[in-house]
Write a protein that holds these residues in place. Structure first.
Motif, PDB file in Angstrom:
ATOM      1  N   GLU A 114       4.675  -5.423  -1.217  1.00  0.00           N
ATOM      2  CA  GLU A 114       5.655  -4.592  -0.533  1.00  0.00           C
ATOM      3  C   GLU A 114       6.090  -3.497  -1.492  1.00  0.00           C
ATOM      4  O   GLU A 114       6.250  -3.743  -2.684  1.00  0.00           O
ATOM      5  N   LEU A 115       6.289  -2.310  -0.969  1.00  0.00           N
ATOM      6  CA  LEU A 115       6.718  -1.173  -1.769  1.00  0.00           C
ATOM      7  C   LEU A 115       8.024  -0.658  -1.201  1.00  0.00           C
ATOM      8  O   LEU A 115       8.135  -0.416   0.002  1.00  0.00           O
ATOM      9  N   PHE A 116       9.025  -0.527  -2.055  1.00  0.00           N
ATOM     10  CA  PHE A 116      10.323   0.004  -1.654  1.00  0.00           C
ATOM     11  C   PHE A 116      10.553   1.320  -2.376  1.00  0.00           C
ATOM     12  O   PHE A 116      10.318   1.417  -3.580  1.00  0.00           O
ATOM     13  N   SER A 117      11.023   2.343  -1.652  1.00  0.00           N
ATOM     14  CA  SER A 117      11.263   3.641  -2.274  1.00  0.00           C
ATOM     15  C   SER A 117      12.525   4.281  -1.703  1.00  0.00           C
ATOM     16  O   SER A 117      12.984   3.911  -0.626  1.00  0.00           O
ATOM     17  N   LEU A 155      -7.241   1.254  -2.018  1.00  0.00           N
ATOM     18  CA  LEU A 155      -6.113   0.981  -1.125  1.00  0.00           C
ATOM     19  C   LEU A 155      -6.655   0.749   0.279  1.00  0.00           C
ATOM     20  O   LEU A 155      -7.240   1.637   0.886  1.00  0.00           O
ATOM     21  N   ILE A 156      -6.470  -0.447   0.796  1.00  0.00           N
ATOM     22  CA  ILE A 156      -6.990  -0.826   2.104  1.00  0.00           C
ATOM     23  C   ILE A 156      -5.994  -0.493   3.208  1.00  0.00           C
ATOM     24  O   ILE A 156      -6.345   0.055   4.239  1.00  0.00           O
ATOM     25  N   SER A 157      -4.734  -0.835   2.985  1.00  0.00           N
ATOM     26  CA  SER A 157      -3.715  -0.657   4.016  1.00  0.00           C
ATOM     27  C   SER A 157      -2.430  -0.124   3.388  1.00  0.00           C
ATOM     28  O   SER A 157      -2.033  -0.554   2.306  1.00  0.00           O
ATOM     29  N   PHE A 158      -1.783   0.805   4.084  1.00  0.00           N
ATOM     30  CA  PHE A 158      -0.511   1.379   3.642  1.00  0.00           C
ATOM     31  C   PHE A 158       0.328   1.556   4.898  1.00  0.00           C
ATOM     32  O   PHE A 158       0.242   2.555   5.594  1.00  0.00           O
ATOM     33  N   LYS A 159       1.125   0.551   5.229  1.00  0.00           N
ATOM     34  CA  LYS A 159       1.828   0.494   6.507  1.00  0.00           C
ATOM     35  C   LYS A 159       3.332   0.670   6.314  1.00  0.00           C
ATOM     36  O   LYS A 159       3.964  -0.081   5.581  1.00  0.00           O
ATOM     37  N   TYR A 160       3.884   1.686   6.984  1.00  0.00           N
ATOM     38  CA  TYR A 160       5.326   1.913   6.954  1.00  0.00           C
ATOM     39  C   TYR A 160       5.993   0.864   7.835  1.00  0.00           C
ATOM     40  O   TYR A 160       5.588   0.639   8.971  1.00  0.00           O
ATOM     41  N   ILE A 161       7.040   0.211   7.306  1.00  0.00           N
ATOM     42  CA  ILE A 161       7.696  -0.860   8.046  1.00  0.00           C
ATOM     43  C   ILE A 161       9.057  -0.433   8.589  1.00  0.00           C
ATOM     44  O   ILE A 161       9.291  -0.447   9.787  1.00  0.00           O
ATOM     45  N   GLU A 162       9.964  -0.047   7.697  1.00  0.00           N
ATOM     46  CA  GLU A 162      11.320   0.265   8.161  1.00  0.00           C
ATOM     47  C   GLU A 162      12.068   1.127   7.151  1.00  0.00           C
ATOM     48  O   GLU A 162      11.669   1.266   6.006  1.00  0.00           O
ATOM     49  N   HIS A 163      13.185   1.667   7.626  1.00  0.00           N
ATOM     50  CA  HIS A 163      14.105   2.423   6.782  1.00  0.00           C
ATOM     51  C   HIS A 163      15.483   1.787   6.975  1.00  0.00           C
ATOM     52  O   HIS A 163      16.059   1.847   8.052  1.00  0.00           O
ATOM     53  N   LYS A 164      15.947   1.128   5.923  1.00  0.00           N
ATOM     54  CA  LYS A 164      17.226   0.426   6.015  1.00  0.00           C
ATOM     55  C   LYS A 164      17.930   0.530   4.671  1.00  0.00           C
ATOM     56  O   LYS A 164      17.301   0.414   3.616  1.00  0.00           O
ATOM     57  N   ASN A 165      19.226   0.741   4.689  1.00  0.00           N
ATOM     58  CA  ASN A 165      20.042   0.840   3.476  1.00  0.00           C
ATOM     59  C   ASN A 165      19.500   1.891   2.504  1.00  0.00           C
ATOM     60  O   ASN A 165      19.411   1.666   1.300  1.00  0.00           O
ATOM     61  N   ASN A 166      19.132   3.053   3.035  1.00  0.00           N
ATOM     62  CA  ASN A 166      18.585   4.156   2.234  1.00  0.00           C
ATOM     63  C   ASN A 166      17.333   3.763   1.453  1.00  0.00           C
ATOM     64  O   ASN A 166      17.097   4.259   0.361  1.00  0.00           O
ATOM     65  N   ARG A 167      16.529   2.845   1.994  1.00  0.00           N
ATOM     66  CA  ARG A 167      15.268   2.443   1.383  1.00  0.00           C
ATOM     67  C   ARG A 167      14.163   2.484   2.427  1.00  0.00           C
ATOM     68  O   ARG A 167      14.367   2.061   3.555  1.00  0.00           O
ATOM     69  N   PHE A 168      13.027   2.975   2.008  1.00  0.00           N
ATOM     70  CA  PHE A 168      11.840   2.938   2.853  1.00  0.00           C
ATOM     71  C   PHE A 168      10.989   1.762   2.393  1.00  0.00           C
ATOM     72  O   PHE A 168      10.808   1.550   1.204  1.00  0.00           O
ATOM     73  N   TYR A 178       7.305  -0.350   2.735  1.00  0.00           N
ATOM     74  CA  TYR A 178       5.897  -0.304   3.107  1.00  0.00           C
ATOM     75  C   TYR A 178       5.254  -1.635   2.762  1.00  0.00           C
ATOM     76  O   TYR A 178       5.638  -2.281   1.795  1.00  0.00           O
ATOM     77  N   LYS A 179       4.255  -2.017   3.553  1.00  0.00           N
ATOM     78  CA  LYS A 179       3.431  -3.180   3.219  1.00  0.00           C
ATOM     79  C   LYS A 179       2.022  -2.670   2.969  1.00  0.00           C
ATOM     80  O   LYS A 179       1.482  -1.901   3.762  1.00  0.00           O
ATOM     81  N   CYS A 180       1.448  -3.102   1.851  1.00  0.00           N
ATOM     82  CA  CYS A 180       0.167  -2.550   1.411  1.00  0.00           C
ATOM     83  C   CYS A 180      -0.796  -3.653   0.994  1.00  0.00           C
ATOM     84  O   CYS A 180      -0.381  -4.744   0.617  1.00  0.00           O
ATOM     85  N   ILE A 181      -2.080  -3.303   1.050  1.00  0.00           N
ATOM     86  CA  ILE A 181      -3.142  -4.173   0.538  1.00  0.00           C
ATOM     87  C   ILE A 181      -4.044  -3.314  -0.338  1.00  0.00           C
ATOM     88  O   ILE A 181      -4.441  -2.222   0.072  1.00  0.00           O
ATOM     89  N   VAL A 182      -4.347  -3.811  -1.535  1.00  0.00           N
ATOM     90  CA  VAL A 182      -5.328  -3.156  -2.397  1.00  0.00           C
ATOM     91  C   VAL A 182      -6.467  -4.128  -2.672  1.00  0.00           C
ATOM     92  O   VAL A 182      -6.274  -5.334  -2.694  1.00  0.00           O
ATOM     93  N   LYS A 183      -7.663  -3.554  -2.855  1.00  0.00           N
ATOM     94  CA  LYS A 183      -8.843  -4.351  -3.169  1.00  0.00           C
ATOM     95  C   LYS A 183      -9.190  -4.134  -4.635  1.00  0.00           C
ATOM     96  O   LYS A 183      -9.056  -3.032  -5.162  1.00  0.00           O
ATOM     97  N   LEU A 195      10.977   3.482  -7.423  1.00  0.00           N
ATOM     98  CA  LEU A 195      10.038   2.663  -6.647  1.00  0.00           C
ATOM     99  C   LEU A 195      10.063   1.244  -7.179  1.00  0.00           C
ATOM    100  O   LEU A 195      10.231   1.030  -8.380  1.00  0.00           O
ATOM    101  N   VAL A 196       9.865   0.304  -6.286  1.00  0.00           N
ATOM    102  CA  VAL A 196       9.729  -1.093  -6.677  1.00  0.00           C
ATOM    103  C   VAL A 196       8.589  -1.687  -5.857  1.00  0.00           C
ATOM    104  O   VAL A 196       8.539  -1.523  -4.640  1.00  0.00           O
ATOM    105  N   ALA A 197       7.662  -2.337  -6.530  1.00  0.00           N
ATOM    106  CA  ALA A 197       6.557  -3.020  -5.854  1.00  0.00           C
ATOM    107  C   ALA A 197       6.728  -4.518  -6.061  1.00  0.00           C
ATOM    108  O   ALA A 197       6.891  -4.985  -7.184  1.00  0.00           O
ATOM    109  N   HIS A 198       6.717  -5.255  -4.971  1.00  0.00           N
ATOM    110  CA  HIS A 198       6.864  -6.708  -5.005  1.00  0.00           C
ATOM    111  C   HIS A 198       5.571  -7.336  -4.494  1.00  0.00           C
ATOM    112  O   HIS A 198       5.219  -7.178  -3.329  1.00  0.00           O
TER     113      HIS A 198
END
Length: 122
Positions: free
Chosen positions: A21-24, A57-70, A72-77, A101-104
């Protein structure tokens, strides 16, 4: 003219998929993130190791915008055996163009299907 033959599965390089997950603070473009990820990986490991990692990068999917954060859910190969390098690269992501940015990391798998089934990434 002969037709090119596909490599049999025993000779193909093994790959692993890393979901995260990527938060920005601001919206991120997929192409900008790819360049940023590659630059970050090259800065950490050098060009030769990055060529062996075979990051994609296989997938880069925007999920939501909440609490001033965007979010994304991503998959890398990557190549099998280099998963820890990808985890380290993702953990080292902290700033891009003056935004935080924070990647989890969620999971690592041998198939995209199992990641999608568990985390709804595609």
């Amino acid at each position: 003219m002969s037709k090119l033959k596909i490599l049999p599965p025993t000779l193909r390089e093994k790959k692993r998929y890393v979901a995260f997950e990527l938060f920005s603070e601001n919206k991120i473009n997929k192409d900008d993130f790819i360049v940023f990820m590659w630059n970050n990986l090259i800065n950490l490991y050098g060009e030769i190791t990055c060529g062996n990692i075979n990051l994609w990068l296989i997938s880069f999917k925007y999920i939501e915008h909440k609490n001033n954060r965007f979010k994304y859910k991503c998959i890398v190969k990557c190549q099998r055996g280099y998963e820890k390098n990808i985890h380290t690269m993702l953990a080292s992501i902290i700033r891009y163009k003056n935004m935080r940015l924070v990647a989890h990391t969620l999971a690592t798998s041998g198939t995209i299907h199992s990641l999608d089934k568990k985390y709804d990434l595609l």
